[in-house]
Every structure is written in structure tokens, then in C-alpha cells.
Write an enzyme that holds these catalytic residues in place. Sequence first.
Site, PDB file in Angstrom:
ATOM      1  N   TYR A 148      75.028   7.167  73.550  1.00 26.39           N
ATOM      2  CA  TYR A 148      74.792   7.611  74.931  1.00 26.39           C
ATOM      3  C   TYR A 148      75.754   8.739  75.291  1.00 26.39           C
ATOM      4  O   TYR A 148      75.324   9.825  75.696  1.00 26.39           O
ATOM      5  CB  TYR A 148      74.984   6.417  75.865  1.00 26.39           C
ATOM      6  CG  TYR A 148      74.686   6.698  77.318  1.00 26.39           C
ATOM      7  CD1 TYR A 148      73.382   6.898  77.759  1.00 26.39           C
ATOM      8  CD2 TYR A 148      75.711   6.750  78.267  1.00 26.39           C
ATOM      9  CE1 TYR A 148      73.097   7.140  79.105  1.00 26.39           C
ATOM     10  CE2 TYR A 148      75.441   6.993  79.611  1.00 26.39           C
ATOM     11  CZ  TYR A 148      74.145   7.184  80.024  1.00 26.39           C
ATOM     12  OH  TYR A 148      73.864   7.429  81.360  1.00 26.39           O
ATOM     13  N   ARG A 189      74.264  -4.080  84.113  1.00 27.47           N
ATOM     14  CA  ARG A 189      75.134  -3.221  84.921  1.00 27.47           C
ATOM     15  C   ARG A 189      75.814  -4.093  85.965  1.00 27.47           C
ATOM     16  O   ARG A 189      75.239  -5.065  86.458  1.00 27.47           O
ATOM     17  CB  ARG A 189      74.327  -2.093  85.562  1.00 27.47           C
ATOM     18  CG  ARG A 189      74.031  -1.020  84.520  1.00 27.47           C
ATOM     19  CD  ARG A 189      73.604   0.277  85.137  1.00 27.47           C
ATOM     20  NE  ARG A 189      72.172   0.458  85.026  1.00 27.47           N
ATOM     21  CZ  ARG A 189      71.556   1.593  85.346  1.00 27.47           C
ATOM     22  NH1 ARG A 189      72.230   2.616  85.787  1.00 27.47           N
ATOM     23  NH2 ARG A 189      70.243   1.696  85.224  1.00 27.47           N
ATOM     24  N   PRO A 277      85.897   1.743  79.789  1.00 24.64           N
ATOM     25  CA  PRO A 277      86.938   2.510  80.492  1.00 24.64           C
ATOM     26  C   PRO A 277      87.663   1.637  81.523  1.00 24.64           C
ATOM     27  O   PRO A 277      87.040   0.785  82.169  1.00 24.64           O
ATOM     28  CB  PRO A 277      86.153   3.613  81.194  1.00 24.64           C
ATOM     29  CG  PRO A 277      84.776   3.565  80.670  1.00 24.64           C
ATOM     30  CD  PRO A 277      84.552   2.245  80.047  1.00 24.64           C
TER      31      PRO A 277
HETATM   32  N1  LIG Z   1      72.297   4.870  87.454  1.00 24.97           N
HETATM   33  C1  LIG Z   1      73.466   5.345  87.146  1.00 24.97           C
HETATM   34  O1  LIG Z   1      74.479   4.810  87.584  1.00 24.97           O
HETATM   35  C2  LIG Z   1      73.604   6.565  86.276  1.00 24.97           C
HETATM   36  C3  LIG Z   1      74.900   7.050  86.021  1.00 24.97           C
HETATM   37  C4  LIG Z   1      75.034   8.179  85.206  1.00 24.97           C
HETATM   38  C5  LIG Z   1      73.921   8.826  84.707  1.00 24.97           C
HETATM   39  N2  LIG Z   1      72.690   8.326  84.984  1.00 24.97           N
HETATM   40  C6  LIG Z   1      71.551   9.021  84.361  1.00 24.97           C
HETATM   41  O2  LIG Z   1      70.476   9.117  85.265  1.00 24.97           O
HETATM   42  C7  LIG Z   1      69.236   8.969  84.571  1.00 24.97           C
HETATM   43  C8  LIG Z   1      68.409   7.861  85.188  1.00 24.97           C
HETATM   44  O3  LIG Z   1      69.138   6.640  85.104  1.00 24.97           O
HETATM   45  P1  LIG Z   1      68.613   5.291  85.744  1.00 24.97           P
HETATM   46  O4  LIG Z   1      69.784   4.550  86.219  1.00 24.97           O
HETATM   47  O5  LIG Z   1      67.507   5.565  86.668  1.00 24.97           O
HETATM   48  O6  LIG Z   1      68.102   4.543  84.436  1.00 24.97           O
HETATM   49  P2  LIG Z   1      66.678   3.890  84.112  1.00 24.97           P
HETATM   50  O7  LIG Z   1      66.805   3.249  82.776  1.00 24.97           O
HETATM   51  O8  LIG Z   1      66.222   3.045  85.250  1.00 24.97           O
HETATM   52  O9  LIG Z   1      65.740   5.155  84.039  1.00 24.97           O
HETATM   53  C9  LIG Z   1      65.539   5.916  82.884  1.00 24.97           C
HETATM   54  C10 LIG Z   1      64.048   6.170  82.754  1.00 24.97           C
HETATM   55  O10 LIG Z   1      63.820   6.991  81.599  1.00 24.97           O
HETATM   56  C11 LIG Z   1      62.709   6.454  80.870  1.00 24.97           C
HETATM   57  N3  LIG Z   1      62.870   6.879  79.487  1.00 24.97           N
HETATM   58  C12 LIG Z   1      63.793   6.488  78.581  1.00 24.97           C
HETATM   59  N4  LIG Z   1      63.611   7.118  77.408  1.00 24.97           N
HETATM   60  C13 LIG Z   1      62.546   7.945  77.575  1.00 24.97           C
HETATM   61  C14 LIG Z   1      61.861   8.856  76.740  1.00 24.97           C
HETATM   62  N5  LIG Z   1      62.256   9.061  75.480  1.00 24.97           N
HETATM   63  N6  LIG Z   1      60.801   9.522  77.252  1.00 24.97           N
HETATM   64  C15 LIG Z   1      60.377   9.326  78.526  1.00 24.97           C
HETATM   65  N7  LIG Z   1      60.982   8.467  79.353  1.00 24.97           N
HETATM   66  C16 LIG Z   1      62.060   7.791  78.896  1.00 24.97           C
HETATM   67  C17 LIG Z   1      62.820   4.961  81.083  1.00 24.97           C
HETATM   68  O11 LIG Z   1      61.607   4.254  80.822  1.00 24.97           O
HETATM   69  C18 LIG Z   1      63.237   4.888  82.547  1.00 24.97           C
HETATM   70  O12 LIG Z   1      62.130   4.880  83.401  1.00 24.97           O
HETATM   71  C19 LIG Z   1      69.582   8.709  83.098  1.00 24.97           C
HETATM   72  O13 LIG Z   1      69.492   9.919  82.394  1.00 24.97           O
HETATM   73  C20 LIG Z   1      71.015   8.256  83.168  1.00 24.97           C
HETATM   74  O14 LIG Z   1      71.709   8.567  81.991  1.00 24.97           O
HETATM   75  C21 LIG Z   1      72.507   7.207  85.731  1.00 24.97           C
END
Ligand SMILES: NC(=O)c1ccc[n+]([C@@H]2O[C@H](COP(=O)([O-])OP(=O)(O)OC[C@H]3O[C@@H](n4cnc5c(N)ncnc54)[C@H](O)[C@@H]3O)[C@@H](O)[C@H]2O)c1
Length: 316
Positions: A148, A189, A277
Site C-alpha cells: 500500500y 479500521r 506508526p
Molecule cells: N479513508 C481513509 O481514511 C483514507 C486515508 C488515506 C487515503 N485514502 C485513500 O482514499 C481512497 C478511497 O478510500 P476509502 O476509504 O473510500 O476505501 P474503500 O475501500 O471504501 O474504497 C476503495 C474503492 O476502490 C475500489 N477498488 C479497489 N481496487 C480497485 C480496482 N483495481 N479497480 C476499480 N476499483 C477498485 C473498491 O471496490 C472500493 O470501492 C483510496 O485510494 C485510499 O487509499 C483513504
Amino acid sequence: MKRSRKRVLVTGGAGFLGSHLCERLLDQGRDVLCVDNFFTGTKDNVAHLLLHPSFELMRHDITFPLYVEVDEIFNLACPASPIHYQFDPVQTTKTSVHGAINMLGLAKRVKAKILQASTSEVYGDPEVHPQVESYWGRVNPIGLRSCYDEGKRCAETLFFDYHRQHKLEIKVARIFNTYGPRMHPNDGRVVSNFIVQALKGEPITIYGEGRQTRSFCYVDDLIEALLKLMESPGDFTGPVNLGNPVECDIRELAELSIKLTNSKSKLSFKPLPRDDPTQRQPDISLAKKILKWEPTTSLETGLLKTIAYFDALLKS
Ligand SMILES: NC(=O)c1ccc[n+]([C@@H]2O[C@H](COP(=O)([O-])OP(=O)(O)OC[C@H]3O[C@@H](n4cnc5c(N)ncnc54)[C@H](O)[C@@H]3O)[C@@H](O)[C@H]2O)c1
């Protein structure tokens, strides 16, 4: 032909953050194309949008190229919780790296502006506190979290190389812990874990002594920041930290979750996982200055809304 309405692609649009973003974009009068492979996201998250005339849902894995006509791309697709991103680590890296290449290729072809959902994990276990964007991080390249962390770091590299080499308009958001309704109930989480455990009256699992700190941003605040970032001046690329700088230790969060759910749950302590962390807090001076943004939702208000969501989910 010039379209009168902006057409916006949201990858990962059926996930936690993505579904809230789609909703807000539709409220702003955009045409929204939500692309998701439903690995961690669900159709349920966007079920209420399916009949909206400006909303389209497409099942697609972004590790494969996508050919669509859009004006803006929010690249959010990627599993975000350790349980999910460690389930198939090779696919996680592919999603970040091949996914970024595919979405940047698309942006280049159709001359779209593109925003990357990067993460505070690019700072690894930081020696600098709070983290500023100029800090390069301390990341283990071969650990269990590396798929990641390093995937997201490489995606940032690709964004900046496309910007330098192909003059693409890019925006890179480093998102810190965000919580709210539609988080996955079993993704490990900390906020969802504590709320679900408290609602079920189960012991609340704390890793280590619970003195490690995190900062928690409510989803509505974060989405507001992503929208502002996309609209920011063309020469502003980021990376920019987006999160809530108010620090809270894990034990305090557990106790607050118990209080707000009126739960009888007790605390249960387990060994700290590797590479976890000890401190994580954004310095959001840049976001305040350029985006004129800062979070406005208190932890208690955000937790109450999240608790209401999980309570309804568990009852259904
Ligand atoms: N929620 C947080 O606290 C947080 C913090 C830092 C970064 N982010 C980033 O924000 C983004 C969204 O996070 P989230 O919390 O909504 O997570 P989440 O897992 O709910 O959403 C991610 C979405 O991406 C889809 N996905 C995964 N792999 C895929 C692929 N290869 N092709 C198409 N779709 C795919 C999943 O099905 C899901 O709907 C991510 O990139 C994550 O790294 C989130």
C-alpha cells in the site's frame, strides 16, 4: 464538441469516500461516471444514486485501460484498510501503480484534470511531527504494509512525471484517517472497529497500550477538501495534506466510543502490529493557505453520525 456539463470520473466511486464524493458532485450538477470493481466497495453504497439521470455506474478494474470521455478524474480506487490491502498485496500494488498509469494515460488522451487520492501512509512511521508535505517519509519497502505505502508513493511519482513530461494538470491529496457512514464494518479500521464492538457490547481491541495517536477527519470535511483541491489554481499540484490536525490517542477514542454508544464494553489489549506508526498528525497549513479549508466537524459530532449509521446497519 464542448459539453455544457462537466463529466467527472470517480474511480473507487462505490467505496466509502468515493460514494460520498459522487453524491456531492451530483449535487453540484456534474455528470458522474462511477467506476469500481467492487472489491471493497458495494453497489449498496451508491444504490440511492442509481436512478439519478446524471449518474452512471460501471464495473471495471482500473488495472486495465479505460476508454471514456471525461473532463476530470478523481482516482480513489484502492483498498484502504490493512485487512483488505494485505489480502492480495500484488493486486494492491497493481491497483496503485498500473491503475495510476491507466488513469494518467486516460487523462492525457482526453486532456482531463486528474486528482490522486494519496495517503498519509507515504510518510510511513514518521520522525517528523506533525507531518509536513516536504517530509519524505520513513517507509519500510519490504514489510506487510509496503504494497500500500510504496504503491501510493510510486503513484505520486507517476503523477509528477506525467505532469513534468506531458504537462498534465494534476492534484495530489495526502489523505489522513477519515471516518464516517459507509465505512466497511469489518475492515479493521480503528473507528469502525471500536463503534461496531461497542454497539455489540464486545471487548474493544486496543493494540499496544493505546497511547499511539491518530487524527480523525469526518468524511464531509474531507470531501469538501477534495472538491476544493480539484478547483484550485492550475499551478497548484500539491501534494497537500488533508485531514484533521486534532490529535486523539487510541485509548481516548475507545472510551469516547463506549460513552457515545452507552455501551458496557470493556477494553482488551493486544500486541502492537509491526510497522504500526506511533504518531500520525497532519500539518494542514498548506491546505488552509491555498484551499482556504480546514475541518469543521468535531470528533464527537462525527462519531455520533457514524454510530447512527452502524447502528442501523447492524439492526438491518
Ligand atoms: N479513508 C481513509 O481514511 C483514507 C486515508 C488515506 C487515503 N485514502 C485513500 O482514499 C481512497 C478511497 O478510500 P476509502 O476509504 O473510500 O476505501 P474503500 O475501500 O471504501 O474504497 C476503495 C474503492 O476502490 C475500489 N477498488 C479497489 N481496487 C480497485 C480496482 N483495481 N479497480 C476499480 N476499483 C477498485 C473498491 O471496490 C472500493 O470501492 C483510496 O485510494 C485510499 O487509499 C483513504
